[in-house]
Design a protein around this motif. Sequence first.
Motif, mmCIF file in Angstrom:
data_model
loop_
_atom_site.group_PDB
_atom_site.id
_atom_site.type_symbol
_atom_site.label_atom_id
_atom_site.label_comp_id
_atom_site.label_asym_id
_atom_site.label_seq_id
_atom_site.Cartn_x
_atom_site.Cartn_y
_atom_site.Cartn_z
ATOM 1 N N THR A 273 -1.618 0.315 9.702
ATOM 2 C CA THR A 273 -1.103 -1.042 9.019
ATOM 3 C C THR A 273 0.169 -0.959 8.843
ATOM 4 O O THR A 273 0.806 0.165 8.515
ATOM 5 C CB THR A 273 -2.047 -1.718 8.214
ATOM 6 N N SER A 274 1.364 -1.966 9.145
ATOM 7 C CA SER A 274 0.901 -3.044 9.437
ATOM 8 C C SER A 274 1.213 -3.094 10.981
ATOM 9 O O SER A 274 2.279 -2.668 11.457
ATOM 10 C CB SER A 274 1.747 -4.291 9.003
ATOM 11 N N GLY A 275 0.768 -4.262 11.832
ATOM 12 C CA GLY A 275 0.965 -4.272 13.242
ATOM 13 C C GLY A 275 2.141 -5.336 13.636
ATOM 14 O O GLY A 275 2.575 -6.071 12.814
ATOM 15 N N GLN B 158 0.860 -1.125 -0.037
ATOM 16 C CA GLN B 158 -0.109 0.088 -0.052
ATOM 17 C C GLN B 158 0.934 1.282 -0.040
ATOM 18 O O GLN B 158 0.514 2.380 -0.481
ATOM 19 C CB GLN B 158 -0.849 0.048 1.085
ATOM 20 N N MET B 159 2.094 1.115 0.486
ATOM 21 C CA MET B 159 2.833 2.223 0.466
ATOM 22 C C MET B 159 3.237 2.660 -0.879
ATOM 23 O O MET B 159 3.380 3.950 -0.961
ATOM 24 C CB MET B 159 4.189 2.084 1.435
ATOM 25 N N SER C 153 2.627 6.088 -5.688
ATOM 26 C CA SER C 153 2.417 6.160 -6.855
ATOM 27 C C SER C 153 1.404 7.261 -7.288
ATOM 28 O O SER C 153 1.292 8.222 -8.337
ATOM 29 C CB SER C 153 1.689 5.028 -7.542
ATOM 30 N N ASP C 154 0.271 7.383 -6.338
ATOM 31 C CA ASP C 154 -0.513 8.572 -6.265
ATOM 32 C C ASP C 154 0.142 9.837 -6.186
ATOM 33 O O ASP C 154 -0.468 10.954 -6.663
ATOM 34 C CB ASP C 154 -1.430 8.123 -5.174
ATOM 35 N N ASP D 294 -12.271 7.097 4.307
ATOM 36 C CA ASP D 294 -11.505 6.153 5.154
ATOM 37 C C ASP D 294 -10.160 6.334 4.723
ATOM 38 O O ASP D 294 -9.669 6.308 3.699
ATOM 39 C CB ASP D 294 -12.032 4.911 4.535
ATOM 40 N N VAL D 295 -9.304 6.655 5.878
ATOM 41 C CA VAL D 295 -7.846 6.835 5.790
ATOM 42 C C VAL D 295 -6.916 5.687 6.429
ATOM 43 O O VAL D 295 -7.310 5.448 7.602
ATOM 44 C CB VAL D 295 -7.497 8.089 6.208
ATOM 45 N N CYS D 296 -6.176 5.189 5.820
ATOM 46 C CA CYS D 296 -5.378 4.221 6.584
ATOM 47 C C CYS D 296 -3.797 4.779 6.743
ATOM 48 O O CYS D 296 -3.317 5.056 5.689
ATOM 49 C CB CYS D 296 -5.274 2.662 5.781
ATOM 50 N N LEU D 297 -3.644 5.019 8.002
ATOM 51 C CA LEU D 297 -2.068 5.373 8.249
ATOM 52 C C LEU D 297 -1.197 4.116 8.101
ATOM 53 O O LEU D 297 -1.100 3.256 8.851
ATOM 54 C CB LEU D 297 -2.145 5.762 9.816
#
Length: 464
Positions: A254-256, A12-13, A18-19, A202-205
């Motif tokens: 994520t990730s834990g 995801q990083m 890319s974004d 929805d934001v994933c750190l």
Amino acid sequence: MPAFSIHTYGCQMNVRDSDLLARRLRAAGFAEAASEDEADVVLVNSCSVREKAEEKAIGKLGMLCAARRGRPGLVVGLTGCMANRLGPDVFGLVPGLSFSVGPRAAGPAIVSLVERALAGERGLFLADANRARPMDAETTKEAGAGEPHGSSAPASFVTILYGCNQRCSYCIVPSVRGSEESRDPRAIVAEVREEAARGAKDVCLLGQSVMRYGRMGFAWPEALPSPMGFSEPLPRLLELVAREVPEVRRLRFTSGHPSGVTDELVRAMREIPAVCPHLHLPMQSGSDRILREMRRGYDSARYLAAVRRLREGVPDIAITTDIIVGYPGETEEDFESTRRVMEEAGFDNAFVFKYSPRPGTPSALLEDDVTDEEKRRRDQILLADQDARGQRCNDRWVGRTVDVLAEGPSLRNPARWSGRTGQNKIVVFDPAPGLRAGDFVRVSVSSARPQTLYGALDTAQTRP
Ligand code: 5AD
Ligand code: SF4
């Protein structure tokens, strides 16, 4: 103006990077090509975590450079982890490559690299130095300037921790992504706010080892208090982001790692309404001997204790994991331990990877002695186990009504829509007229499969 296209591999990083690269190129006046065939500039954002991923990227780059015979001006650039891992050798592997740039150097440099390559330069190379300026809020802001808001997907990512210091024996990440570096909470809030303005709900750190956030070379700014009384950086950050950016209705991270599952973190997950009841907690193996060899810093009992703490403290939490099969020396007995511990943990979902030796990592010095066939067999057994377990987990949702963030037409059947619950479960349902991506709806679940819930809109309760 030249048009660009970005092909992304890996985690995801990388999706996030890319974004950000796309935004910078758009801000500099480049257009996004409708398809790769129409692009003047193609970037391959690569991943080094397994050999397969690298082979795919090299294959892709080779094909693109070969396509240049018919399109002599085509610029082909490599970004991401492989740029750091391969260094300038990449130009030997992929003759004709225009440039190669590491993930952290790429942000500030991309526009000038592309411009120089368009002017005909070849073989430009820029690896990351750890001190390189990361792609942070400041830089994305300038990159995003002038762009229409509301253009991003309802779910988005923000990187909060660069690099990794854990040094697990098999993992290439520390050497390609550098050492741990936590971003300032105010920069993170600014970037989450920007994502919200673009339509993210929805934001994933993100961090390779996200629970290490704020644990190294970092002092939480005095000016940012914690009304909830947290002292640890990650719970404080979750509280701060939830308070400062209420438009983001869902927060994840994520990730834990089990060592990060503290009482405070569990309380943050339970008491901050925006924080989702969902955690990706890579276990890697259930064999204590293999876990020790992997230098994971926990044994199966400690891992399961973290799972228990989460289940007791966070109602309806979904826990997902990563497993590596066929680590050097993994016996049938080790593998059976993994099966047993996975069952005991009751994972909602599991990603299984076949061990792949990565040059320069400690485990690459060990003999890769589990055959490919055996790795495949173990992989398939774990996936079959997980299918049955995922079905049992999802059956528990049948008959209940869930909050779903609508994402768009379902890939399998575009007449239906799909979205996700706070647990990150995919829900497929029939849309109501006027439904838009980014709307929250209530869906009553009527059936379940191992990876998907199916249901109908509970229109009476659909929220505006
Ligand atoms: N071989 C196979 N899988 C790996 N992973 C990391 N390194 C390797 C490797 N050398 C897996 C781990 C990690 C996930 C992102 O990739 O399970 O959690
Ligand atoms: Fe790799 Fe271990 Fe860091 Fe994860 S925690 S990125 S597996 S070194």
